[in-house]
Design an enzyme around this catalytic site. Structure first.
Site, PDB file in Angstrom:
ATOM      1  N   CYS A 125       0.828  -1.204   0.000  1.00  0.00           N
ATOM      2  CA  CYS A 125       0.000   0.000   0.000  1.00  0.00           C
ATOM      3  C   CYS A 125       0.863   1.254   0.000  1.00  0.00           C
ATOM      4  O   CYS A 125       1.977   1.255   0.520  1.00  0.00           O
ATOM      5  CB  CYS A 125      -0.850   0.032   1.254  1.00  0.00           C
ATOM      6  SG  CYS A 125      -1.822  -1.450   1.496  1.00  0.00           S
TER       7      CYS A 125
ATOM      8  N   ARG B 211       4.798   0.549  -6.193  1.00  0.00           N
ATOM      9  CA  ARG B 211       4.797  -0.311  -5.005  1.00  0.00           C
ATOM     10  C   ARG B 211       3.884  -1.512  -5.177  1.00  0.00           C
ATOM     11  O   ARG B 211       3.966  -2.462  -4.421  1.00  0.00           O
ATOM     12  CB  ARG B 211       4.340   0.498  -3.786  1.00  0.00           C
ATOM     13  CG  ARG B 211       5.328   1.565  -3.375  1.00  0.00           C
ATOM     14  CD  ARG B 211       4.739   2.483  -2.330  1.00  0.00           C
ATOM     15  NE  ARG B 211       4.550   1.828  -1.060  1.00  0.00           N
ATOM     16  CZ  ARG B 211       5.362   1.937  -0.015  1.00  0.00           C
ATOM     17  NH1 ARG B 211       6.423   2.697  -0.110  1.00  0.00           N
ATOM     18  NH2 ARG B 211       5.116   1.319   1.115  1.00  0.00           N
TER      19      ARG B 211
ATOM     20  N   TRP C  87      -3.005  -2.618  -1.451  1.00  0.00           N
ATOM     21  CA  TRP C  87      -2.577  -3.971  -1.819  1.00  0.00           C
ATOM     22  C   TRP C  87      -3.232  -4.876  -0.799  1.00  0.00           C
ATOM     23  O   TRP C  87      -2.869  -4.870   0.370  1.00  0.00           O
ATOM     24  CB  TRP C  87      -1.047  -4.030  -1.745  1.00  0.00           C
ATOM     25  CG  TRP C  87      -0.413  -5.258  -2.281  1.00  0.00           C
ATOM     26  CD1 TRP C  87      -0.138  -5.547  -3.590  1.00  0.00           C
ATOM     27  CD2 TRP C  87       0.096  -6.368  -1.527  1.00  0.00           C
ATOM     28  NE1 TRP C  87       0.499  -6.753  -3.693  1.00  0.00           N
ATOM     29  CE2 TRP C  87       0.654  -7.292  -2.437  1.00  0.00           C
ATOM     30  CE3 TRP C  87       0.129  -6.695  -0.166  1.00  0.00           C
ATOM     31  CZ2 TRP C  87       1.231  -8.483  -2.056  1.00  0.00           C
ATOM     32  CZ3 TRP C  87       0.706  -7.898   0.227  1.00  0.00           C
ATOM     33  CH2 TRP C  87       1.252  -8.775  -0.711  1.00  0.00           C
TER      34      TRP C  87
ATOM     35  N   ASN D  56      -1.630   1.861   6.145  1.00  0.00           N
ATOM     36  CA  ASN D  56      -0.750   0.778   5.689  1.00  0.00           C
ATOM     37  C   ASN D  56      -0.426  -0.073   6.900  1.00  0.00           C
ATOM     38  O   ASN D  56      -0.177   0.463   7.978  1.00  0.00           O
ATOM     39  CB  ASN D  56       0.580   1.322   5.148  1.00  0.00           C
ATOM     40  CG  ASN D  56       0.437   1.984   3.806  1.00  0.00           C
ATOM     41  OD1 ASN D  56      -0.653   2.011   3.241  1.00  0.00           O
ATOM     42  ND2 ASN D  56       1.532   2.524   3.302  1.00  0.00           N
ATOM     43  N   GLY D  57      -0.344  -1.388   6.699  1.00  0.00           N
ATOM     44  CA  GLY D  57      -0.005  -2.278   7.804  1.00  0.00           C
ATOM     45  C   GLY D  57      -1.174  -3.183   8.135  1.00  0.00           C
ATOM     46  O   GLY D  57      -2.084  -3.355   7.310  1.00  0.00           O
TER      47      GLY D  57
ATOM     48  N   GLU E  52      18.698 -15.945  -8.933  1.00  0.00           N
ATOM     49  CA  GLU E  52      18.208 -14.611  -9.258  1.00  0.00           C
ATOM     50  C   GLU E  52      17.658 -14.570 -10.691  1.00  0.00           C
ATOM     51  O   GLU E  52      16.624 -13.954 -10.953  1.00  0.00           O
ATOM     52  CB  GLU E  52      19.341 -13.590  -9.058  1.00  0.00           C
ATOM     53  CG  GLU E  52      19.029 -12.168  -9.456  1.00  0.00           C
ATOM     54  CD  GLU E  52      17.847 -11.557  -8.705  1.00  0.00           C
ATOM     55  OE1 GLU E  52      17.357 -12.150  -7.739  1.00  0.00           O
ATOM     56  OE2 GLU E  52      17.403 -10.479  -9.137  1.00  0.00           O
TER      57      GLU E  52
ATOM     58  N   LYS F  27      13.810 -13.468 -11.319  1.00  0.00           N
ATOM     59  CA  LYS F  27      13.449 -12.338 -12.181  1.00  0.00           C
ATOM     60  C   LYS F  27      12.543 -12.813 -13.299  1.00  0.00           C
ATOM     61  O   LYS F  27      11.560 -12.171 -13.648  1.00  0.00           O
ATOM     62  CB  LYS F  27      14.727 -11.708 -12.740  1.00  0.00           C
ATOM     63  CG  LYS F  27      14.665 -10.259 -12.957  1.00  0.00           C
ATOM     64  CD  LYS F  27      15.097  -9.416 -11.775  1.00  0.00           C
ATOM     65  CE  LYS F  27      14.540  -9.848 -10.445  1.00  0.00           C
ATOM     66  NZ  LYS F  27      15.051  -9.100  -9.326  1.00  0.00           N
TER      67      LYS F  27
ATOM     68  N   GLU G 124       9.020 -13.798 -12.039  1.00  0.00           N
ATOM     69  CA  GLU G 124       8.356 -12.632 -11.467  1.00  0.00           C
ATOM     70  C   GLU G 124       7.705 -11.749 -12.536  1.00  0.00           C
ATOM     71  O   GLU G 124       6.585 -11.285 -12.355  1.00  0.00           O
ATOM     72  CB  GLU G 124       9.440 -11.845 -10.723  1.00  0.00           C
ATOM     73  CG  GLU G 124       9.001 -10.638  -9.982  1.00  0.00           C
ATOM     74  CD  GLU G 124      10.195  -9.935  -9.303  1.00  0.00           C
ATOM     75  OE1 GLU G 124      11.364 -10.270  -9.576  1.00  0.00           O
ATOM     76  OE2 GLU G 124       9.931  -9.039  -8.502  1.00  0.00           O
TER      77      GLU G 124
ATOM     78  N   HIS H 296      20.053 -34.664  -8.619  1.00  0.00           N
ATOM     79  CA  HIS H 296      19.437 -35.165  -7.385  1.00  0.00           C
ATOM     80  C   HIS H 296      17.919 -34.958  -7.382  1.00  0.00           C
ATOM     81  O   HIS H 296      17.300 -34.973  -6.326  1.00  0.00           O
ATOM     82  CB  HIS H 296      20.066 -34.482  -6.168  1.00  0.00           C
ATOM     83  CG  HIS H 296      21.535 -34.778  -6.039  1.00  0.00           C
ATOM     84  ND1 HIS H 296      22.015 -36.027  -5.754  1.00  0.00           N
ATOM     85  CD2 HIS H 296      22.619 -33.983  -6.219  1.00  0.00           C
ATOM     86  CE1 HIS H 296      23.345 -35.995  -5.737  1.00  0.00           C
ATOM     87  NE2 HIS H 296      23.733 -34.767  -6.026  1.00  0.00           N
TER      88      HIS H 296
ATOM     89  N   LYS I 138       6.586  -3.561  -4.407  1.00  0.00           N
ATOM     90  CA  LYS I 138       7.997  -3.178  -4.335  1.00  0.00           C
ATOM     91  C   LYS I 138       8.542  -3.315  -2.921  1.00  0.00           C
ATOM     92  O   LYS I 138       9.626  -3.804  -2.695  1.00  0.00           O
ATOM     93  CB  LYS I 138       8.155  -1.740  -4.833  1.00  0.00           C
ATOM     94  CG  LYS I 138       9.594  -1.242  -4.840  1.00  0.00           C
ATOM     95  CD  LYS I 138      10.411  -1.942  -5.899  1.00  0.00           C
ATOM     96  CE  LYS I 138      11.856  -1.528  -5.919  1.00  0.00           C
ATOM     97  NZ  LYS I 138      12.672  -2.540  -6.645  1.00  0.00           N
TER      98      LYS I 138
HETATM   99  C1  F6R Z   1      12.497  -9.291  -6.706  1.00  0.00           C
HETATM  100  C2  F6R Z   1      12.430  -8.355  -5.592  1.00  0.00           C
HETATM  101  C3  F6R Z   1      12.119  -8.883  -4.236  1.00  0.00           C
HETATM  102  C4  F6R Z   1      12.900  -8.088  -3.175  1.00  0.00           C
HETATM  103  C5  F6R Z   1      12.464  -8.519  -1.762  1.00  0.00           C
HETATM  104  C6  F6R Z   1      13.279  -7.825  -0.702  1.00  0.00           C
HETATM  105  O1  F6R Z   1      12.811  -8.637  -7.895  1.00  0.00           O
HETATM  106  O2  F6R Z   1      12.596  -7.180  -5.772  1.00  0.00           O
HETATM  107  O3  F6R Z   1      12.379 -10.253  -4.143  1.00  0.00           O
HETATM  108  O4  F6R Z   1      14.257  -8.326  -3.363  1.00  0.00           O
HETATM  109  O5  F6R Z   1      11.109  -8.225  -1.578  1.00  0.00           O
HETATM  110  O6  F6R Z   1      13.177  -6.436  -0.804  1.00  0.00           O
HETATM  111  P1  F6R Z   1      14.225  -5.475  -0.111  1.00  0.00           P
HETATM  112  O7  F6R Z   1      15.534  -5.671  -0.778  1.00  0.00           O
HETATM  113  O8  F6R Z   1      13.677  -4.108  -0.324  1.00  0.00           O
HETATM  114  O9  F6R Z   1      14.272  -5.867   1.322  1.00  0.00           O
END
Ligand code: F6R
Length: 612
Positions: free
Chosen positions: A2, A28, A85, A111-112, A485, A489, A492, A508, A607
């Site tokens: 949010c 976000r 959100w 938020n929260g 990673e 990516k 995602e 395995h 985000k």
């Molecule tokens: C993936 C991504 C998330 C963040 C995770 C941690 O592209 O961005 O997996 O890496 O939510 O976020 P931070 O680094 O802000 O703690």
């Protein structure tokens, strides 16, 4: 997650500020949006009509809210806005914020998570209060209204309501006729923007960056009151708190798309600049040494525990690899599992939280647990003034510039570089080889990233494997986090099935999934033992007819066993993962673009994940 924006401005016309602020927070991740305004035009209009605060809210994209406002005269001199959100109740118009009391005299954004919302709701319903949403947040405007009805002034009513809440909150409320925004923070970020003739409030600085760069970060337990020309912060007992006004370096321009189709692509291309920012002033090429500002007093730890989530966790795995290589006891923990793992802590353990946003609830909770158990903590973060930066004993900033795309890209590269600097600062002999060699490898890295960006064949590779069933990513040693990673990516932003594996683990179990319809991306650099063994794994998947894409520097003969090759320059072992990862970022981006996905705002994701 949010987003919150609020503005108290004397000139009226807060509606567009709110809508623009919400647009700045879109990154976000959200599923509905809304605004509430009072004063000015809104007040005159409502005085003649039904009274109350004007609220407009809509499920879906912000454009739906904008469309709903066409032809409406809603505007006012104070206002609050929210992108939601969902946590309690599905995305819908009625569950969108702001929420109001029955008479529409109070509007609140939150938020929260209010953990005791059920008991509060039962209590209020027993007194005849009718709820109009499924959210936990709606209890707040009703509690404020109840206190107002008992004769409390708006500020006291807000404080009283907040005192009833358990859980996490960033809250902003307006009360009809008060001409002010009332705000409180507990475990969810809130920042004030100090303007000229208007003051702002938001969950995140980019929301108001075109109006002011002067900010005040609220701490847990603090309350704020904003009017057009004044602001103040108080603690829970009402005592004034002296706050420092900080000027953020980010500009509104930096948070725009600069002609790129997506923020993610812009941020991928910003990596050379981001890495230069991370290195600036921290490496001495003549002496070949590293010095990170503010960390000189930190003793060399006997043990390092990393805590992080998602992409940042992959950076943590890389950091653990470097420290292990230097003979330091180390482990990388998923922050959400840290509390359950309860790893033993010694007085010489340093717990490092890696977090781009500095606001990830799981990571903050792990860091707090570690601190509570007496450990020294350090935050490696991109956001100055973030909660992690303020709560940890030490902080190192990534200096990557604002990252708006939900998918972390430039900040991951900066985390890898930042970890090299941090480890050299803490343990000057950590590189084991020549520090000068490492320093010069780091110095050359931004230009090498540029080379990869200029010459990448990732878009062609995507054309070749478009429509495949699943995508696998494998690597060993420092390339294992890159494989994880690459897969994260990819899944995602493309919504296609992708998995990352340690190359040696394929046999395995995962090998059962490998077929002619599952391209395997393998990262192989140098010609050491890891490269030789990974090539062996490549042969295993090739024998099962899987198409193979190798990301390689051409030092080994890995390309011979590949159907497609993504080249990177031959570089230091520690910087190769950054280059290999850039190729995989581009693969994910081009696949998602071909599939027409919402690249900057992938479905269901946010985000900054501020709930555990
Ligand atoms: C993936 C991504 C998330 C963040 C995770 C941690 O592209 O961005 O997996 O890496 O939510 O976020 P931070 O680094 O802000 O703690």
């Amino acid at each position: 997650m949010c987003g919150i924006i609020g503005v108290a401005g004397s000139a009226g016309g807060t509606r567009e500020v709110l809508l623009d602020g919400l647009a700045n927070l879109e990154y976000r991740g959200y599923d509905s949006a809304g605004i509430a305004v009072d004063g000015g035009a809104s007040r005159e209009r409502n005085a003649a009509a039904r009274g109350g605060i004007d609220v407009a809210k809509k499920e879906g994209e912000l454009s739906a809210l904008r469309r709903a406002l066409v032809g409406e005269t809603i505007d006012g001199s104070v206002g609050i806005g929210h992108t939601r959100w969902s946590t309690h109740g599905p995305p819908s118009d009625r569950n969108a914020h702001p929420h109001t009391d029955g008479a529409g005299r109070v509007a609140v954004v939150h938020n929260g998570i209010i953990e005791n919302h059920e008991s509060l709701r039962t209590e209020l319903e027993a007194k005849g209060v009718a709820f109009s949403s499924d959210t936990d947040s709606e209890v707040v405007p009703h509690l404020i209204a109840e206190a107002l009805a008992r004769g409390a002034d708006p500020e006291a009513a807000f404080r009283e309501a907040v005192s009833r809440l358990d859980g996490s909150y960033a809250l902003a409320a307006i009360v009809e006729g008060a001409g002010a925004i009332f705000a409180a923070r507990h475990d969810s970020p809130l920042v004030l923007g100090i303007g000229d003739g208007a003051n702002y409030l938001a969950s995140d600085v980019p929301a108001f960056l075109e109006h002011t760069r002067d900010v005040v970060y609220l701490e847990d337990g603090e309350f704020a009151v904003l009017t057009a020309d004044a602001w103040r912060v108080e603690d829970a007992s009402g005592e004034p708190v002296e706050k420092e006004v900080q000027t953020v370096e980010w500009s509104a321009e930096q948070t725009g798309k600069s002609g790129y189709d997506h923020f993610m692509l812009k941020e991928i291309h910003e990596q050379p600049k981001a890495l230069r920012g991370c290195l600036r002033g921290r490496v001495d090429e003549l002496d070949g040494c590293v010095a990170v500002e503010g960390l000189d007093g930190l003793e060399a730890p006997a043990e390092v525990q990393f805590v992080a989530c998602g992409t940042s966790y992959h950076a943590a795995l890389y950091g653990a690899y470097l420290l292990g290589d230097a003979g330091v006891a180390t482990a990388a923990y998923l922050a959400s599992e840290y509390a359950t793992s309860q790893p033993p802590l010694s007085p010489d353990t340093l717990v490092v939280g890696i977090t781009q946003s500095g606001e990830t609830a799981d990571t903050l909770s792990a860091l707090r647990k570690a601190r509570g158990r007496g450990a020294e903590t350090l935050a490696l973060t991109n956001v100055v003034g973030s909660t992690a930066a303020r709560e940890c004993d030490h902080v190192m900033h990534l200096r990557a510039g604002p990252e708006i795309g939900v998918a972390a890209t430039k900040t991951f590269s900066s985390q890898l570089v930042g970890l090299n600097l941090l480890i050299e600062e803490l343990l000057p002999d950590a590189s084991r080889g020549d520090v000068r060699e490492l320093v010069s490898a780091l110095r050359d890295l931004p230009a090498q990233v540029q080379e990869v960006l200029d010459d990448s064949r990732a878009a062609d590779v995507v054309d070749e494997y478009f429509g495949a069933k699943s995508f696998f990513f494998v690597g060993r040693g420092v390339h294992y986090p890159v494989a994880l990673e690459g897969a994260l990516k990819f899944k995602e932003i493309t919504y296609e099935h992708a998995e990352g594996f340690a190359a040696g683990e394929l046999k395995h179990g995962p090998l059962a999934l490998v077929t002619a319809e599952t391209p395997v991306f393998a990262v192989v650099t140098g010609d050491g033992e890891n490269a030789r063994k990974t090539i062996g794994n490549v042969k295993e998947v090739e024998a099962r007819d899987a198409p193979v894409v190798v990301v390689t520097d051409g030092v080994s003969d890995a390309a011979m066993y590949a159907d497609s090759v993504l080249e990177i320059p031959a570089v230091h072992e520690r910087t190769a993962p950054v280059l290999a990862n850039v190729q995989l970022q581009l693969v994910a981006y081009h696949m998602a673009a071909r599939l027409g996905r919402a690249i900057d705002k992938p479905r269901n994701l946010a985000k900054s994940v501020t709930v555990e």
